[in-house]
Scaffold this active site. Structure first.
Site, PDB file in Angstrom:
ATOM      1  N   SER A   1      56.252  13.757  28.388  1.00  0.00           N
ATOM      2  CA  SER A   1      54.985  14.860  28.462  1.00  0.00           C
ATOM      3  C   SER A   1      56.032  16.401  28.460  1.00  0.00           C
ATOM      4  CB  SER A   1      54.542  15.082  29.680  1.00  0.00           C
ATOM      5  OG  SER A   1      53.338  13.932  28.989  1.00  0.00           O
TER       6      SER A   1
ATOM      7  N   LYS B   1      53.446  23.794  35.572  1.00  0.00           N
ATOM      8  CA  LYS B   1      52.554  22.981  34.676  1.00  0.00           C
ATOM      9  C   LYS B   1      51.381  23.022  36.043  1.00  0.00           C
ATOM     10  CE  LYS B   1      51.984  18.497  32.925  1.00  0.00           C
ATOM     11  NZ  LYS B   1      52.858  16.930  32.229  1.00  0.00           N
TER      12      LYS B   1
ATOM     13  N   SER C   1      52.372  15.480  27.120  1.00  0.00           N
ATOM     14  CA  SER C   1      51.559  15.621  27.928  1.00  0.00           C
ATOM     15  C   SER C   1      51.375  18.372  28.524  1.00  0.00           C
ATOM     16  CB  SER C   1      51.173  15.654  29.018  1.00  0.00           C
ATOM     17  OG  SER C   1      51.690  15.767  30.166  1.00  0.00           O
TER      18      SER C   1
END
Lengths: 501, 94, 484
Positions: free
Chosen positions: A180, A81, A156
């Site tokens: 997330s 990420k 997220s």
């Protein structure tokens, strides 16, 4: 080959049935093919990845596969990420304020992947600074859900979940502050594991809410998640909140049955506010667990109704301080319209941060400001204690607690973006886990209903039928082995099939 | 407890955010919504409850007092929006 | 007219003597190229995390013990939030409601010799900020730009907060001297204010004598030396008196001391005061200190000034006053201890040389002892020459200045300059006779009963020998010759 699981690829690499270069090439072919729609990556490292893959192949060849004993992820294409530092790569957190920021160092968890031989193929999209539940808050692009391009991938870690679901990598590191990792895993039909707070080093993970953030894997299967966890878990002397724990093999319990395991279903998270389709899919998965000998009971978690409010006060307060370093002085966006230092601060930040980030900074700053601290921040931290106590009571009697990961399946773009509170509510089931610092996992347990219209993956449909549903399991602190054991049983007992793009 | 636009302006200043009137108005309304929701917390009596700042209950770890030079100082300077020599440059302070 | 009483509390920030920074492994060394002692942690890079330096805690405990504080078994780090270009994270890691040590005291000496106890509210750990170097002007005003250097960022500090027990600028000075001595003797800090290793802010209020309630408090900043602290407080007390006697009220505010102008100037009002939004630092867990740790530090605690003063009196028979003077500066006290070990004679003579000639020299030249070439060895060598009458004390007073400046050996100085003491009686007698012969008038007056003139003849003899005559011998000879 890109459709293989990590574990399957591992076996083929070791057995010389395929090469790391071929695996990487297949992944990049998949990326080229599907990224125009999925948009999971903010950047990819094709050249570097192929070089690393080549080195991995040389090692594998020269040791007859034995190098993989020391480096369990040797030659495996993985992603991270884009809120984790990787030396000499851009780390943006999907924010304009960090556009062009080149990492001067590498995050511990990423460094551990590299040390284990993994080939990092790219960095995935996210909600700006990991603040959001749909990845719509990315300043750069909208990642779509591989199951339905009209829908969000969750957030997220939406880019991570989409990249794994679209077979654009064999696993990805995400971060989870209030869900997330788990919520996008649920929306995209992949496995997402948030480890116990302190099990994986946060060093190099750009902080959102320091007491809640935790890095974990998004993977195609429970076993894959366990294999990645094996590599990234462990004490790090650069993270004061990392915990000294004996080294464990998280794959050890995966094949064990769950006869006699006691699992509690959280009453509050199967009632009002949960979509019928989600509830039904979870009920079916529960039958599957019962069939495997698990004892399922219902419990009440009365404190959970306070979790969301407590979370938003704690998380935004910490975030308001964590994001203060983005001030235009040493890195990141600096306003061209500032006449003095004060203006430089205010304009750089106003121009660099997106709407959701500003909203949270405002809330957190307010909650900590003179006169309000006790009513908001302190109160929220006390509520946190009560939530922890509720979990402790549950774990005195049960091996795990269970709920849907999210009250709904993936929603459509724009559906919640103007209503922060309703967006926040999509994290209702995942948030208490972070407040208590416990390990939680989302496992796909089926798809909502049966009404799949059109071709899966191409569907632009209004119906939620056919979209994946994630089941969340939570265990006591550092009980990841047991958590993964039960998660593997959910996986075995469900009829879920991964999407193939 | 509700926040006025003025309160929001004060908070924006504390947070060093230069917000437009429009943004301030929107955030004021949204913060009030969220804070109204947070009032729910008052229904839970926490008089006898200690706060949990960390889910971990051990003490902090300590580092030996040993100097280790960071090997990539150039990497720290390369991101500077305005660098002179090895210093970051900022405008005058009022 | 109303008599006013000042109420003063001091906040002292002192650098701790560690090799590496508070929360990262960068060096604390000063004077390096800007941002060369920097890493992701102390420059606030995204994702970097603090890890506490054990030695900073050791020193905090040590200081707490020396200040008679309670060492708190559990203390908590907190974020103090404010924006400034030299503060990389946008917050300073400090301690707020749970400091590492609290509730101590020190005793200070008042000018009349009495002792007074000043309470220590707390001494807590925190990190320093970086440094701003203003460009295009001497100071912040008129500067066109500033350069940010983060070498100092995250260097460990201890903030020592006193109770409002101080009643005058002189007491404040005595308290500062005392704290400096404790910091130095305990090995906690060099406590050098001029080098920025010690900084001090003062909270000053006044109230009508006899009133119990405190007056309105004013915080004074930007005092760069002990003398500045003393003067700034004096000036501020006068200013507040002026305000009150003209019927106005003192505003609660922060004022800056302007040394050149000799006044304090308003910096910010109470309304403008910072809202620091303290909250527990989530990146660090609570600091836990057990009894074993405290015991370990206790065992390592060096001898403090008070103990040395007692030892000097007991072991060497030095006066309480001299013992105190010796221990005002740890370097001087250490020097004395080293010299005393080398010197077989009466240690009081070391004291005399140190407290008069050496300290006098340091004061006029505005130097630290370490900046001179004097060593225990070369001082003791010179004392030996005086004791065996190779040179006179008077010559010694000339030599010591040369030794302080050059570090030369006294013996060599004597050899090369030929300034050996004249101890040969017949040589000296001849010189005295010449002196008497050259001053017939004075001799006549002496003979007529003005015996005080003997000193005059001694002086003349010394002059004639450039101070090399052995004074006792001159006296003996004069006594003999004048009787005739």
């Amino acid at each position: 080959m890109q459709h293989l699981t990590l574990k399957e690829l591992q076996k083929k690499l070791r057995g010389g049935e395929t090469t790391a270069v071929e695996a990487a090439q297949k992944v990049f072919t998949q990326i080229q093919k599907h990224e125009p729609v999925v948009k999971a990556y903010l950047q990819t490292f094709e050249k570097d990845a192929l070089e690393q893959a080549q080195k991995a192949d040389e090692l594998l060849r020269s040791t007859n596969g034995a190098a993989a004993d020391k480096q369990p992820l040797l030659g495996i294409p993985l992603a991270i990420k884009d809120n984790m530092n990787l030396l000499n790569t851009e780390t943006t957190c999907a924010s304009k304020i960090l556009k062009g920021y080149i990492s001067p160092y590498t995050a511990t968890a990423v460094q551990k992947l590299q040390a284990a031989g993994a080939v990092i193929v790219g960095k995935t999209n996210l909600d700006e600074f990991a603040m959001g539940s749909s990845t719509e808050n990315s300043a750069f692009q909208q990642t779509t859900n591989p199951w339905d391009r009209a829908r969000v991938p969750g957030g997220s870690s939406g880019g991570a979940a989409a990249a794994v679901a679209a077979d654009e990598c064999f696993g990805c590191l995400g971060s989870d502050t209030g869900g997330s990792i788990r919520q996008p895993a649920s929306f995209c039909g992949v496995v997402g594991l948030k480890p116990t707070y302190g099990l994986v080093s946060r060093y190099g993970l750009v902080a959102f809410a320091s007491s809640l953030d935790q890095i974990g894997p998004l993977a195609k299967t429970v076993a894959d998640a366990a294999l990645i966890l094996n590599v990234i878990a462990g004490y790090d002397e650069q993270d004061s909140t990392s915990v000294k724990q004996p080294v464990k093999d998280y794959t050890e319990f995966l094949d064990r049955d769950i006869k006699g395991q006691k699992i509690a279903v959280i009453k509050e998270l199967l009632g009002d506010g949960i979509d019928d389709a989600v509830r039904q899919t979870i009920q079916t998965a529960l039958d599957g667990l019962r069939k495997q000998g698990a004892i399922i009971e219902e419990i009440a978690m009365p404190s959970f109704k306070y979790a969301l409010a407590a979370y938003y006060l704690v998380a935004t307060s910490e975030a308001s301080a964590n994001l203060a370093r983005f001030d235009g002085v040493r890195f990141g966006h600096r306003s061209k319209n500032a006449r003095d230092m004060l203006e430089l601060f205010k304009k750089s930040r106003a121009e660099g941060f997106g709407a959701e980030v500003k909203r949270r900074i405002m809330l957190g700053t307010y909650a900590l400001s003179a006169g309000y601290y006790d009513a908001y921040y302190l109160k929220a931290q006390k509520v946190r204690t009560v939530i922890k106590q509720d979990y402790n009571k549950a774990f005195a009697r049960y091996d795990a607690v269970l709920s849907p990961t999210s009250p709904s399946v993936a929603f459509k773009f724009g559906e919640k973006v103007n209503d922060p509170l309703s967006m926040y509510l999509s994290d209702i089931a995942t948030i208490p886990v972070n407040l208590a610092g416990l390990p939680g996992i989302s496992v796909p347990c089926g798809t909502a209903g049966d009404a799949v219209s059109g071709t899966v993956g191409d569907a632009v449909s209004g119906a939620t039928g056919g979209l994946p549903v994630g089941l969340q399991l939570v265990a006591g602190e550092f009980a990841e082995q047991k958590l993964l054991q039960i998660a593997a049983a959910v996986e075995r007992g469900s009829r879920f099939e991964r999407i193939r793009l | 407890m509700t926040i006025s636009i003025n309160d929001a302006g004060h908070v924006a200043n504390l947070a060093r955010l230069d917000l437009s009137a429009q943004e301030l108005a929107t955030y004021t309304e949204q913060l009030n919504q969220i804070l109204a929701y947070a009032q729910e917390l008052n229904k839970l009596n926490t008089d006898q409850v200690e706060p949990t700042y960390h889910s971990i209950e051990t003490g902090t770890i300590l580092r030996e007092d040993k100097v280790i030079d960071f090997p990539n100082q150039a990497g720290l300077l390369q991101n500077g929006p305005d660098v002179s020599g090895t210093s970051f440059v900022v405008p005058r302070i009022l | 007219m109303t008599e006013y009483e000042a109420v003063i509390g001091l906040e002292i920030h002192t650098h701790l003597k560690t090799r590496s920074k508070m929360f990262c492994a960068c060096s604390t060394e000063f004077g390096k190229q800007p941002n060369s002692s920097a890493c992701p942690v102390c420059t606030g890079q995204p994702g970097a995390l603090p890890v506490l330096n054990q030695e900073a805690v050791n020193l905090a405990i040590r200081c707490g013990l020396a200040l008679n504080c309670t060492i708190n078994k559990k203390s908590v780090f907190a974020r103090k939030n404010y924006f400034y270009p030299d503060l990389p994270k946008g917050y300073q890691i400090s301690q707020f409601d749970l400091p590492v040590t609290s509730n101590g005291f020190v005793n200070i000496q008042l000018p009349d010799g009495a002792e007074k106890r000043i309470g220590i509210t707390r001494a807590h750990l925190e990190e320093d900020a970086g440094k701003l170097v203003h460009q295009g002007a001497e100071g912040i005003e008129g500067a066109t730009a500033s350069h940010v250097d983060l070498n100092r960022s995250s260097v460990p500090l201890l903030e020592i907060v006193s109770e409002p027990d101080i009643r005058s600028a002189e007491e404040a000075r005595a308290y500062l001297d005392k704290i400096k001595s404790i910091l130095q003797f305990a090995g906690v800090s060099d406590a050098n204010m001029e080098e920025g290793k010690l900084r001090c802010d003062a909270n000053v209020s006044i109230r009508p004598a006899g009133q119990k309630e405190f007056g309105v408090k004013v915080e004074i900043k930007n005092m760069n030396s002990f003398r500045a602290v003393e003067r700034a407080i004096k000036i501020e007390i006068e200013r507040q008196k002026q305000v009150l006697t003209t019927g106005q009220t003192v505003a609660q505010e922060t004022r800056s001391y302007d040394e050149a102008a000799g006044r304090t100037v308003s910096m910010r009002s109470k309304e403008e005061s910072h809202d620091y939004r303290y909250f527990p630092e989530p990146d660090l867990l609570p600091l836990l200190i057990d009894d074993a740790w405290i015991d370990r530090v206790k065992k390592e605690l060096p001898e403090l000034a008070e103990q040395r003063i007692r030892r000097y009196q007991d072991e060497h028979g030095i006066s309480a006053y001299d013992a105190r003077v010796l221990t005002l500066d740890k370097a001087v006290s250490d020097f004395f201890d080293a010299a005393a070990k080398l010197y077989a004679g009466d240690k009081k003579s070391i004291v005399n040389w140190l407290t008069t000639d050496v300290l006098g020299y340091l004061k006029t030249e505005n130097l630290e002892l370490s900046q001179t070439k004097l060593t225990p060895e070369n001082l003791v060598e010179m004392l030996g020459l005086i004791d065996n009458q190779t040179i006179s004390g008077k010559i010694g007073k000339e030599l010591i200045v040369q030794i302080l400046k050059t570090g030369a050996s006294a013996r060599q100085l004597v050899e090369t300059s030929g300034r050996r003491q004249i101890t040969d009686e017949s040589t000296l007698q001849k010189i005295v006779q010449e002196v008497l012969a050259a001053n017939p008038q004075q001799l006549a007056q002496y003979r007529s009963g003005k015996t005080a003139l003997k000193g005059y003849f001694v002086g003349e003899t010394m002059k004639k020998t450039k101070g090399q005559a052995a004074p006792q011998l001159v006296n003996q000879i004069l006594d003999r010759l004048l009787k005739i």
